[in-house]
Design a protein around this motif. Sequence first.
Motif, PDB file in Angstrom:
ATOM      1  N   MET A 114       0.826  -1.212   0.000  1.00  0.00           N
ATOM      2  CA  MET A 114       0.000   0.000   0.000  1.00  0.00           C
ATOM      3  C   MET A 114       0.857   1.258   0.000  1.00  0.00           C
ATOM      4  N   VAL A 115       1.885   1.248   0.840  1.00  0.00           N
ATOM      5  CA  VAL A 115       2.783   2.409   0.902  1.00  0.00           C
ATOM      6  C   VAL A 115       3.479   2.608  -0.445  1.00  0.00           C
ATOM      7  N   PHE A 116       3.932   1.514  -1.025  1.00  0.00           N
ATOM      8  CA  PHE A 116       4.616   1.564  -2.313  1.00  0.00           C
ATOM      9  C   PHE A 116       3.677   2.090  -3.397  1.00  0.00           C
ATOM     10  N   ASN A 117       2.441   1.633  -3.380  1.00  0.00           N
ATOM     11  CA  ASN A 117       1.445   2.082  -4.354  1.00  0.00           C
ATOM     12  C   ASN A 117       1.169   3.579  -4.211  1.00  0.00           C
ATOM     13  N   LYS A 118       1.081   4.037  -2.963  1.00  0.00           N
ATOM     14  CA  LYS A 118       0.788   5.446  -2.722  1.00  0.00           C
ATOM     15  C   LYS A 118       1.918   6.347  -3.194  1.00  0.00           C
ATOM     16  N   GLU A 119       3.160   5.910  -2.972  1.00  0.00           N
ATOM     17  CA  GLU A 119       4.310   6.743  -3.329  1.00  0.00           C
ATOM     18  C   GLU A 119       4.569   6.779  -4.829  1.00  0.00           C
ATOM     19  N   PHE A 120       4.349   5.641  -5.517  1.00  0.00           N
ATOM     20  CA  PHE A 120       4.741   5.555  -6.923  1.00  0.00           C
ATOM     21  C   PHE A 120       3.582   5.260  -7.879  1.00  0.00           C
ATOM     22  N   ASN A 121       2.357   5.221  -7.316  1.00  0.00           N
ATOM     23  CA  ASN A 121       1.187   4.897  -8.124  1.00  0.00           C
ATOM     24  C   ASN A 121       1.429   3.628  -8.946  1.00  0.00           C
ATOM     25  N   PHE A 122       2.011   2.638  -8.282  1.00  0.00           N
ATOM     26  CA  PHE A 122       2.399   1.396  -8.948  1.00  0.00           C
ATOM     27  C   PHE A 122       1.294   0.365  -8.748  1.00  0.00           C
ATOM     28  N   PRO A 123       0.745  -0.198  -9.829  1.00  0.00           N
ATOM     29  CA  PRO A 123      -0.367  -1.156  -9.718  1.00  0.00           C
ATOM     30  C   PRO A 123       0.012  -2.399  -8.916  1.00  0.00           C
ATOM     31  N   ILE A 124      -0.833  -2.735  -7.944  1.00  0.00           N
ATOM     32  CA  ILE A 124      -0.565  -3.860  -7.041  1.00  0.00           C
ATOM     33  C   ILE A 124      -1.851  -4.627  -6.751  1.00  0.00           C
ATOM     34  N   ILE A 125      -1.750  -5.947  -6.765  1.00  0.00           N
ATOM     35  CA  ILE A 125      -2.826  -6.821  -6.294  1.00  0.00           C
ATOM     36  C   ILE A 125      -2.221  -7.812  -5.307  1.00  0.00           C
ATOM     37  N   GLY A 126      -2.909  -8.024  -4.193  1.00  0.00           N
ATOM     38  CA  GLY A 126      -2.424  -8.943  -3.172  1.00  0.00           C
ATOM     39  C   GLY A 126      -3.155 -10.273  -3.195  1.00  0.00           C
ATOM     40  N   ILE A 127      -2.424 -11.336  -2.871  1.00  0.00           N
ATOM     41  CA  ILE A 127      -2.996 -12.671  -2.686  1.00  0.00           C
ATOM     42  C   ILE A 127      -2.688 -13.085  -1.249  1.00  0.00           C
ATOM     43  N   PRO A 128      -3.707 -13.415  -0.434  1.00  0.00           N
ATOM     44  CA  PRO A 128      -3.481 -13.736   0.975  1.00  0.00           C
ATOM     45  C   PRO A 128      -2.870 -15.122   1.172  1.00  0.00           C
ATOM     46  N   GLY A 129      -1.628 -15.155   1.608  1.00  0.00           N
ATOM     47  CA  GLY A 129      -0.936 -16.404   1.888  1.00  0.00           C
ATOM     48  C   GLY A 129      -0.450 -16.416   3.323  1.00  0.00           C
ATOM     49  N   THR A 130      -1.185 -17.057   4.209  1.00  0.00           N
ATOM     50  CA  THR A 130      -0.815 -17.153   5.621  1.00  0.00           C
ATOM     51  C   THR A 130      -1.615 -18.272   6.258  1.00  0.00           C
ATOM     52  N   ILE A 131      -0.963 -19.095   7.071  1.00  0.00           N
ATOM     53  CA  ILE A 131      -1.668 -20.241   7.653  1.00  0.00           C
ATOM     54  C   ILE A 131      -2.656 -19.825   8.733  1.00  0.00           C
ATOM     55  N   ASP A 132      -2.544 -18.602   9.267  1.00  0.00           N
ATOM     56  CA  ASP A 132      -3.389 -18.185  10.392  1.00  0.00           C
ATOM     57  C   ASP A 132      -4.827 -17.856   9.990  1.00  0.00           C
ATOM     58  N   ASN A 133      -5.077 -17.649   8.702  1.00  0.00           N
ATOM     59  CA  ASN A 133      -6.421 -17.298   8.205  1.00  0.00           C
ATOM     60  C   ASN A 133      -6.934 -16.010   8.865  1.00  0.00           C
ATOM     61  N   ASP A 134      -6.029 -15.065   9.074  1.00  0.00           N
ATOM     62  CA  ASP A 134      -6.357 -13.866   9.847  1.00  0.00           C
ATOM     63  C   ASP A 134      -6.493 -12.607   8.990  1.00  0.00           C
ATOM     64  N   ILE A 135      -6.801 -12.775   7.710  1.00  0.00           N
ATOM     65  CA  ILE A 135      -6.933 -11.628   6.810  1.00  0.00           C
ATOM     66  C   ILE A 135      -8.403 -11.346   6.538  1.00  0.00           C
ATOM     67  N   TYR A 136      -8.811 -10.109   6.710  1.00  0.00           N
ATOM     68  CA  TYR A 136     -10.187  -9.703   6.426  1.00  0.00           C
ATOM     69  C   TYR A 136     -10.422  -9.682   4.914  1.00  0.00           C
ATOM     70  N   GLY A 137     -11.607 -10.109   4.493  1.00  0.00           N
ATOM     71  CA  GLY A 137     -11.961 -10.039   3.076  1.00  0.00           C
ATOM     72  C   GLY A 137     -11.858 -11.362   2.355  1.00  0.00           C
ATOM     73  N   THR A 138     -11.613 -12.426   3.074  1.00  0.00           N
ATOM     74  CA  THR A 138     -11.572 -13.760   2.468  1.00  0.00           C
ATOM     75  C   THR A 138     -11.966 -14.794   3.518  1.00  0.00           C
ATOM     76  N   ASN A 139     -12.746 -15.777   3.106  1.00  0.00           N
ATOM     77  CA  ASN A 139     -13.107 -16.857   4.039  1.00  0.00           C
ATOM     78  C   ASN A 139     -11.910 -17.735   4.364  1.00  0.00           C
TER      79      ASN A 139
END
Length: 328
Positions: A114-139
């Motif tokens: 997000m910080v990188f996108n804000k500074e350089f207007n660089f297109p970014i998409i995230g994929i949630p990879g974490t065993i804790d399942n603790d990211i909002y916006g995905t089951n």
Amino acid sequence: MSDKITKIGVLTSGGDAPGMNAAIRSVVRTCAYHNIECVGIYRGFEGMMEGDFKDFTARNVNHIINTGGTILKSARSNEFKTKEGRAKAHNYLVKKGIQALVLIGGDGTFTGGMVFNKEFNFPIIGIPGTIDNDIYGTNFTIGYDTAINTVVEAIDKIRDTASSHKRLFFVEVMGRDVGHIALNAGVGAGAEEILIPEEDLGLDRLVESLKRSKASGKSSSIVVVAEGDKIGKNVFELKDYIDENMPEYDVRVSVLGHMQRGGSPSCFDRVLASRMGVKAVESLLEGKSNYMVGILDNKMELTSLNKAVKGKSKINLELLRVSDVMTT
């Protein structure tokens, strides 16, 4: 679809999770399908600041869908938290001709993006990879299903020893801030008690619960403890307390640790990672940026990275009740 983006970079960052390689494979092959170049960025943001890049084709990702870890490696970077570090990374991306990024990781990865996108207007998409399942916006996050199956398999084996020697085992699992692994694996493995950060069972109530189990005829017990549980300072303090208050039990501790991160990903995680990789690349080609791909009600959806980072995943209250009923 937009024809502006011709080269996409992909990286993995933060803790590794089973299924990350399947996601990398999906990103690379989706790029190939759309005649887009793909560049693998090694060692996360650290590698991005050093230009540690490799051109990837569909053939570079043969036979990795079934492997754990990440072929792109992962690292945490303090330098990327500085403006100078991010500028260095941006210069390398421009020099390589990379026009957009797919970031595979957790909330720390997305915050950096997000910080990188804000500074350089660089297109970014995230994929949630974490065993804790603790990211909002995905089951479900990539790696979670594999992790809970690893935990259940381990607990099944521990129970054999607990039953044979009439022991009480505290089994600590990952989950610093949320108890998804502990709750689901605990129910799946038939644990007598499940301790999670969201619910403060309390030491006295824990003892009473174990006494009821003992009185009902149970000669051994399994208590699953999320590492972020608030009852004691740590799982060994819990053991000491039970030793003092229930001397009839032979109490042992098993900390599963990083074994939960490893291993071949489950079919669920392989399919989820494949779907997320396709959605991530095609979202960039459609001109979308600063979003995370998630699965909600079995559909691929986009959530803003800001919401994904600031939101809080919720524990399944119905499963909590199931846990209470099953420990009768």
